[in-house]
Design an enzyme around this catalytic site. Structure first.
Site, PDB file in Angstrom:
ATOM      1  N   ARG A   1       6.735 -87.475  16.501  1.00 22.07           N
ATOM      2  CA  ARG A   1       6.107 -88.797  16.622  1.00 22.07           C
ATOM      3  C   ARG A   1       4.747 -88.825  15.950  1.00 22.07           C
ATOM      4  O   ARG A   1       4.365 -89.817  15.314  1.00 22.07           O
ATOM      5  CB  ARG A   1       5.967 -89.160  18.111  1.00 22.07           C
ATOM      6  CG  ARG A   1       7.308 -89.534  18.765  1.00 22.07           C
ATOM      7  CD  ARG A   1       7.245 -89.334  20.265  1.00 22.07           C
ATOM      8  NE  ARG A   1       8.422 -89.816  20.989  1.00 22.07           N
ATOM      9  CZ  ARG A   1       9.582 -89.160  21.087  1.00 22.07           C
ATOM     10  NH1 ARG A   1       9.752 -88.018  20.475  1.00 22.07           N
ATOM     11  NH2 ARG A   1      10.583 -89.684  21.792  1.00 22.07           N
TER      12      ARG A   1
ATOM     13  N   ARG B   1      18.764 -74.243  20.967  1.00 20.89           N
ATOM     14  CA  ARG B   1      18.674 -74.006  22.418  1.00 20.89           C
ATOM     15  C   ARG B   1      19.837 -73.122  22.913  1.00 20.89           C
ATOM     16  O   ARG B   1      19.710 -72.416  23.896  1.00 20.89           O
ATOM     17  CB  ARG B   1      18.599 -75.325  23.174  1.00 20.89           C
ATOM     18  CG  ARG B   1      17.389 -76.147  22.739  1.00 20.89           C
ATOM     19  CD  ARG B   1      16.892 -77.139  23.726  1.00 20.89           C
ATOM     20  NE  ARG B   1      16.071 -78.145  23.064  1.00 20.89           N
ATOM     21  CZ  ARG B   1      14.793 -77.980  22.723  1.00 20.89           C
ATOM     22  NH1 ARG B   1      14.166 -76.856  22.989  1.00 20.89           N
ATOM     23  NH2 ARG B   1      14.131 -78.944  22.114  1.00 20.89           N
TER      24      ARG B   1
ATOM     25  N   ARG C   1      26.591 -86.332  14.428  1.00 18.07           N
ATOM     26  CA  ARG C   1      26.010 -86.868  15.670  1.00 18.07           C
ATOM     27  C   ARG C   1      26.016 -88.398  15.663  1.00 18.07           C
ATOM     28  O   ARG C   1      25.845 -89.033  14.625  1.00 18.07           O
ATOM     29  CB  ARG C   1      24.598 -86.308  15.851  1.00 18.07           C
ATOM     30  CG  ARG C   1      24.672 -84.789  15.990  1.00 18.07           C
ATOM     31  CD  ARG C   1      23.356 -84.192  16.325  1.00 18.07           C
ATOM     32  NE  ARG C   1      22.867 -84.636  17.616  1.00 18.07           N
ATOM     33  CZ  ARG C   1      21.663 -84.341  18.080  1.00 18.07           C
ATOM     34  NH1 ARG C   1      20.838 -83.633  17.353  1.00 18.07           N
ATOM     35  NH2 ARG C   1      21.290 -84.769  19.269  1.00 18.07           N
TER      36      ARG C   1
ATOM     37  N   SER D   1      17.676 -92.749  27.112  1.00 15.89           N
ATOM     38  CA  SER D   1      17.464 -91.882  25.943  1.00 15.89           C
ATOM     39  C   SER D   1      16.085 -92.139  25.356  1.00 15.89           C
ATOM     40  O   SER D   1      15.759 -93.280  24.997  1.00 15.89           O
ATOM     41  CB  SER D   1      18.553 -92.165  24.896  1.00 15.89           C
ATOM     42  OG  SER D   1      18.103 -91.778  23.611  1.00 15.89           O
TER      43      SER D   1
ATOM     44  N   LYS E   1       7.813 -80.463  20.455  1.00 14.86           N
ATOM     45  CA  LYS E   1       8.590 -80.967  19.315  1.00 14.86           C
ATOM     46  C   LYS E   1       8.636 -82.494  19.309  1.00 14.86           C
ATOM     47  O   LYS E   1       8.455 -83.120  18.275  1.00 14.86           O
ATOM     48  CB  LYS E   1      10.010 -80.377  19.373  1.00 14.86           C
ATOM     49  CG  LYS E   1      10.906 -80.807  18.218  1.00 14.86           C
ATOM     50  CD  LYS E   1      11.995 -79.798  17.980  1.00 14.86           C
ATOM     51  CE  LYS E   1      13.220 -80.005  18.846  1.00 14.86           C
ATOM     52  NZ  LYS E   1      14.042 -81.163  18.424  1.00 14.86           N
ATOM     53  N   SER E   2       8.874 -83.090  20.474  1.00 14.29           N
ATOM     54  CA  SER E   2       8.964 -84.565  20.528  1.00 14.29           C
ATOM     55  C   SER E   2       7.656 -85.197  20.070  1.00 14.29           C
ATOM     56  O   SER E   2       7.651 -86.162  19.292  1.00 14.29           O
ATOM     57  CB  SER E   2       9.259 -85.015  21.960  1.00 14.29           C
ATOM     58  OG  SER E   2      10.561 -84.630  22.320  1.00 14.29           O
TER      59      SER E   2
ATOM     60  N   GLN F   1      15.132 -91.126  22.499  1.00 15.90           N
ATOM     61  CA  GLN F   1      15.277 -91.426  21.075  1.00 15.90           C
ATOM     62  C   GLN F   1      15.620 -92.895  20.852  1.00 15.90           C
ATOM     63  O   GLN F   1      15.057 -93.553  19.982  1.00 15.90           O
ATOM     64  CB  GLN F   1      16.368 -90.547  20.467  1.00 15.90           C
ATOM     65  CG  GLN F   1      15.985 -89.073  20.463  1.00 15.90           C
ATOM     66  CD  GLN F   1      17.050 -88.173  19.881  1.00 15.90           C
ATOM     67  OE1 GLN F   1      18.141 -88.640  19.549  1.00 15.90           O
ATOM     68  NE2 GLN F   1      16.751 -86.903  19.755  1.00 15.90           N
TER      69      GLN F   1
ATOM     70  N   ASP G   1      17.327 -81.242  27.759  1.00 19.82           N
ATOM     71  CA  ASP G   1      17.403 -80.132  26.796  1.00 19.82           C
ATOM     72  C   ASP G   1      17.461 -78.771  27.474  1.00 19.82           C
ATOM     73  O   ASP G   1      17.574 -77.744  26.790  1.00 19.82           O
ATOM     74  CB  ASP G   1      16.217 -80.187  25.833  1.00 19.82           C
ATOM     75  CG  ASP G   1      16.298 -81.400  24.907  1.00 19.82           C
ATOM     76  OD1 ASP G   1      17.412 -81.902  24.677  1.00 19.82           O
ATOM     77  OD2 ASP G   1      15.242 -81.851  24.431  1.00 19.82           O
TER      78      ASP G   1
ATOM     79  N   GLY H   1      17.771 -84.678  15.031  1.00 19.97           N
ATOM     80  CA  GLY H   1      18.252 -85.927  15.627  1.00 19.97           C
ATOM     81  C   GLY H   1      17.099 -86.862  15.951  1.00 19.97           C
ATOM     82  O   GLY H   1      17.165 -88.073  15.699  1.00 19.97           O
TER      83      GLY H   1
HETATM   84  C1  S3P Z   1      14.175 -86.474  22.350  1.00 23.37           C
HETATM   85  C2  S3P Z   1      15.006 -87.069  23.241  1.00 23.37           C
HETATM   86  C3  S3P Z   1      16.201 -86.417  23.806  1.00 23.37           C
HETATM   87  C4  S3P Z   1      16.189 -84.921  23.576  1.00 23.37           C
HETATM   88  C5  S3P Z   1      15.781 -84.547  22.195  1.00 23.37           C
HETATM   89  C6  S3P Z   1      14.387 -85.094  21.903  1.00 23.37           C
HETATM   90  C7  S3P Z   1      12.999 -87.227  21.859  1.00 23.37           C
HETATM   91  O1  S3P Z   1      17.368 -86.954  23.181  1.00 23.37           O
HETATM   92  O2  S3P Z   1      17.463 -84.373  23.855  1.00 23.37           O
HETATM   93  O3  S3P Z   1      15.750 -83.145  22.052  1.00 23.37           O
HETATM   94  O4  S3P Z   1      12.089 -86.603  21.274  1.00 23.37           O
HETATM   95  O5  S3P Z   1      12.958 -88.440  22.050  1.00 23.37           O
HETATM   96  P1  S3P Z   1      18.049 -88.317  23.746  1.00 23.37           P
HETATM   97  O6  S3P Z   1      17.040 -89.341  23.619  1.00 23.37           O
HETATM   98  O7  S3P Z   1      19.196 -88.551  22.834  1.00 23.37           O
HETATM   99  O8  S3P Z   1      18.447 -87.992  25.139  1.00 23.37           O
END
Ligand code: S3P
Length: 441
Positions: free
Chosen positions: A33, A396, A126, A169, A28-29, A171, A323, A98
């Site tokens: 991107r 999740r 959030r 983080s 997913k990440s 993100q 996660d 998010g």
């Molecule tokens: C993610 C970073 C994580 C993770 C989220 C995906 C990402 O969040 O919990 O599911 O793709 O960069 P945080 O960066 O807020 O920890």
């Protein structure tokens, strides 16, 4: 056909052994991107095994609203033309994503037009200050709504800055680095621990120079991005998502008499804290067929049901498995002795407060969980009785409770489970194909 994305309830019966070889959908990440970066690259990108799921489809839709030319060949193979974005007449709707909203904010602050980024009621709860603060420090004009979305972004020149992230983080780091692509000078980010590094890997593959130095005693935790005004296109096959693999993996460990192989899983060290923790708990698994895909280490995980013992988790391991705590909680109920998690306060601001929600739902299945401000304590092994639990529109949580249902003497019904499709379309079918007795409705 992948039905569970449209179904609201899973009925789970215990007592089946799990066998076979399976794959999990693309990461997913990386999928978020890939769509964003390909859309702003110079030239056509090809993306295979892209995750077509609720969260990533929201990002895809937002990029389309921004004028990106995206051709979907089958649902997981994309060609994206790449080029300048154009203003969207409507607010961009990132739904529950998010990662989608926080990373896209990093790109939008660098655009020569205004935008509004918004999402579901859940996303509106959030925290966004974690990105608006560093982006403002770079000169961005970004206004939140009481620290949350909608985010209103107006065009403003960006300057390179140094930002010391208070919490590790992926993100936040990514939002700052992406904004750094549009800044007038280099941008430096330091991280207190090794947050996922897909953005750095992908940007480097697209021709961007990112230096990495040690930060105090933390290896490689200071990153400096040098903007050069262009991104080469991508040509990648997205590896399987280790966070999705965590569900069949833990199921294979906990359901007696099981043996599963999960093929083609991303084994990026910033993502596999759960594997390290499970090994420490005594899990019987081996990794084979190691290779590199999309600039990421990948491999197959073969797992056998195992007797687990309790473990203590804290510090930088937490961010490498951030996660995976909902499913780790399920594993902890079955492990002999005490499992204690510390330094995991971030769990309270995910799609839900994952400490409180998992504790409350597992209690409905008969578990005893001690909730703590920054984690939890679970003493096992515990017998789960069974009952009706709720997924709380958090993918999740819904999937972790489904695995708990496989272990509960009377099984379980998971309501509000459609959200499994936010990250793992075909979750129920994947388990059913391995022998799980599960009825999605
Ligand atoms: C993610 C970073 C994580 C993770 C989220 C995906 C990402 O969040 O919990 O599911 O793709 O960069 P945080 O960066 O807020 O920890």
């Amino acid at each position: 056909m992948k039905t569970d994305a449209r179904q609201g309830k899973f009925t789970i019966r215990p007592g089946s052994q799990l066998h076979g070889t399976l794959t999990v959908p693309g990461d997913k990440s990386i999928s978020h991107r890939a769509v964003m970066l390909a859309a702003i690259a110079q030239g056509a990108s090809n993306i295979r095994n892209w995750l077509a799921a609720g969260d990533t489809e929201a990002t895809l839709g937002a990029m389309r609203d921004l004028g990106a030319q995206i051709e979907v060949h089958d649902e997981s193979t994309l060609t994206i033309a790449g080029g300048p974005l154009r203003p969207s007449p409507e607010p961009l709707n990132l739904m529950n994503a998010g990662t989608g909203i926080r990373l896209l904010a990093g790109i939008m602050v660098g655009q020569p037009f205004s935008s509004v980024l918004d999402g579901s009621e859940q996303l509106r709860r959030r925290p966004m200050k974690r990105i608006t603060e560093p982006l403002t420090q770079m000169g961005a004009d970004i206004q939140s709504t009481d620290g949350c979305c909608p985010l209103t972004i107006r065009t403003a020149p960006l300057k390179g800055t140094r930002y010391d992230m208070p919490v590790a983080s992926g993100q936040v780091k990514s939002a700052v680095l992406l904004a750094g692509l549009f800044a007038d000078s280099p941008t430096t980010v330091t991280q207190p621990g090794p947050a996922r590094d897909h953005t750095e890997r992908m940007l480097r593959a697209m021709g961007v120079k990112i230096d990495q130095e040690d930060q105090e005693d933390q290896a490689g935790n200071c990153l400096t991005l040098h903007p050069n005004g262009r991104l080469d296109p991508l040509d990648i096959t997205v590896p399987g998502d280790p966070s999705s693999a965590a569900f069949p993996l833990v199921a294979g460990l906990l359901v007696p008499g099981s043996q599963l192989t999960i093929a083609g899983v991303d084994l990026n060290p910033t993502r596999i804290g759960l594997l390290d923790v499970l090994a420490e708990m005594g899990a019987d698994f081996v990794i084979s067929n190691r290779s590199t895909q999309a600039g990421e280490p990948v491999g197959d995980i073969q797992v056998k049901s195992s007797a687990l013992s309790g473990v203590e988790i804290g510090g930088e391991t937490v961010v490498r498995m951030i996660d995976e705590f909902p499913i780790l909680m399920v594993a902890a109920t079955q492990a002999e002795g005490e499992t204690i998690v510390r330094d995991a306060r971030e769990l309270r601001v995910k799609e839900t407060d994952r400490i409180a929600v998992m504790a409350a739902e597992l209690r409905k299945l008969g578990a005893v969980i001690e909730e703590r401000e920054d984690g939890f304590r679970i003493v096992g092994p515990q017998s789960l009785t069974g009952g009706r639990v709720d997924g709380h529109d958090d993918h999740r949580i819904a999937m972790s409770l489904t695995i708990a249902g496989l272990l509960a003497a009377e099984g379980a019904i998971v309501t509000d489970a459609a959200c499994a499709g936010d990250s793992f379309p075909g979750f129920a079918e994947t388990l059913m194909n391995c022998g799980a007795m599960l009825l999605p409705e």
